[in-house]
Design a protein around this motif. Structure first.
Motif, short mmCIF file in Angstrom:
data_model
loop_
_atom_site.label_atom_id
_atom_site.label_comp_id
_atom_site.label_asym_id
_atom_site.label_seq_id
_atom_site.Cartn_x
_atom_site.Cartn_y
_atom_site.Cartn_z
N ALA A 80 40.77 31.56 27.87
CA ALA A 80 40.98 32.55 28.89
C ALA A 80 40.81 33.88 28.10
N ARG A 81 41.70 33.82 26.83
CA ARG A 81 41.93 34.88 26.04
C ARG A 81 40.31 35.42 25.57
N GLN A 82 39.53 34.56 25.07
CA GLN A 82 38.21 34.47 24.50
C GLN A 82 37.43 35.15 25.62
N LEU A 83 37.31 34.73 26.73
CA LEU A 83 36.52 35.21 27.85
C LEU A 83 36.74 36.54 28.04
N LYS A 84 38.26 36.89 28.34
CA LYS A 84 38.32 38.35 28.45
C LYS A 84 38.30 39.34 27.48
N GLN A 85 38.01 38.73 26.19
CA GLN A 85 37.59 39.44 25.09
C GLN A 85 36.15 39.92 24.97
N VAL A 86 35.32 38.62 25.57
CA VAL A 86 33.99 38.85 25.37
C VAL A 86 33.22 39.69 26.36
N LEU A 87 33.79 39.24 27.53
CA LEU A 87 33.21 39.80 28.77
C LEU A 87 33.77 41.22 29.28
N PRO A 88 32.67 41.81 29.96
CA PRO A 88 33.20 43.03 30.54
C PRO A 88 34.19 42.80 31.43
N PRO A 89 35.35 43.62 31.47
CA PRO A 89 36.50 43.49 32.50
C PRO A 89 36.04 43.13 33.92
N ASP A 90 34.90 43.79 34.54
CA ASP A 90 34.46 43.31 35.87
C ASP A 90 33.96 42.18 36.12
N GLN A 91 33.52 41.42 34.76
CA GLN A 91 32.70 40.20 34.89
C GLN A 91 33.79 38.92 34.69
N VAL A 92 35.10 39.05 34.42
CA VAL A 92 35.94 38.17 33.91
C VAL A 92 36.21 37.32 35.30
N PRO A 93 36.60 38.11 36.50
CA PRO A 93 36.94 37.28 37.61
C PRO A 93 35.60 36.44 38.17
N CYS A 94 34.49 36.83 37.86
CA CYS A 94 33.36 36.19 38.28
C CYS A 94 33.17 35.07 37.15
N ALA A 95 33.26 34.88 36.29
CA ALA A 95 33.42 33.87 35.38
C ALA A 95 34.27 32.83 35.55
#
Length: 166
Positions: free
Chosen positions: A33-48
């Motif tokens: 979860a931490r890596q997803l939030k660091q790598v993706l733009p904030p607006d794409q995190v919920p989509c992931a």
């Protein structure tokens, strides 16, 4: 569920008891979860996280489920969630089907991680919505010190039923 027989008992481990069962899943989920939030733009995190929920939901065999009564779908969804460790069960809200139903998930596979990464709760909400075929309202959450994560499910409107079958 109001049927004859012995009362249903649900047992849940306390946070302290959970520590006696070693696993690294919480640490892994937290790191992912931490890596997803660091790598993706904030607006794409919920989509992931919704996409992950979609993949999990695809594991359930939904053949003919859309045409079934909501009680049958709830039973199938609870079984599916239980196979994944959620300790799920459902009941009528206030004993009246017109008021909808409550789906309870009494175990969180992400306990200890979801407090820091609420996106896991978004993922679970999306999972329940997709499994049932329409949006449900979470009315209680274990992250917010609730006994279970509880979702209020109303009978879908006729237009929603048409969309699910399309």
């Amino acid at each position: 569920k109001g049927s004859v027989g012995r009362p249903q008992q649900v047992y849940v481990l306390t946070t302290e008891a959970g520590s006696y069962f070693p696993n690294n899943f919480a640490a892994l989920a937290g790191n992912l979860a931490r890596q997803l939030k660091q790598v993706l733009p904030p607006d794409q995190v919920p989509c992931a996280f919704r996409a992950i929920a979609h993949e999990i939901a695809a594991e359930m065999d939904c053949t003919g489920l859309v045409d079934q009564p909501l009680e049958v779908r709830l039973e199938r969804v609870a079984r599916f969630l239980n196979e994944r460790g959620y300790l799920a069960h459902w009941e009528m809200a206030t004993g009246n089907p017109d008021e909808g139903y409550l789906l309870h998930k009494c175990n969180c596979p992400y306990a200890g991680v979801s407090t820091e990464h609420r996106e896991l709760c978004v993922m679970d909400q999306a999972l329940v919505d997709e499994l049932l075929g329409h949006h449900c309202q979470r009315i209680q959450s274990m992250v917010d010190d609730g006994h279970c994560c509880t979702y209020h499910i109303r009978q879908p409107a006729y237009s929603e039923i048409q969309l699910m079958g399309a």
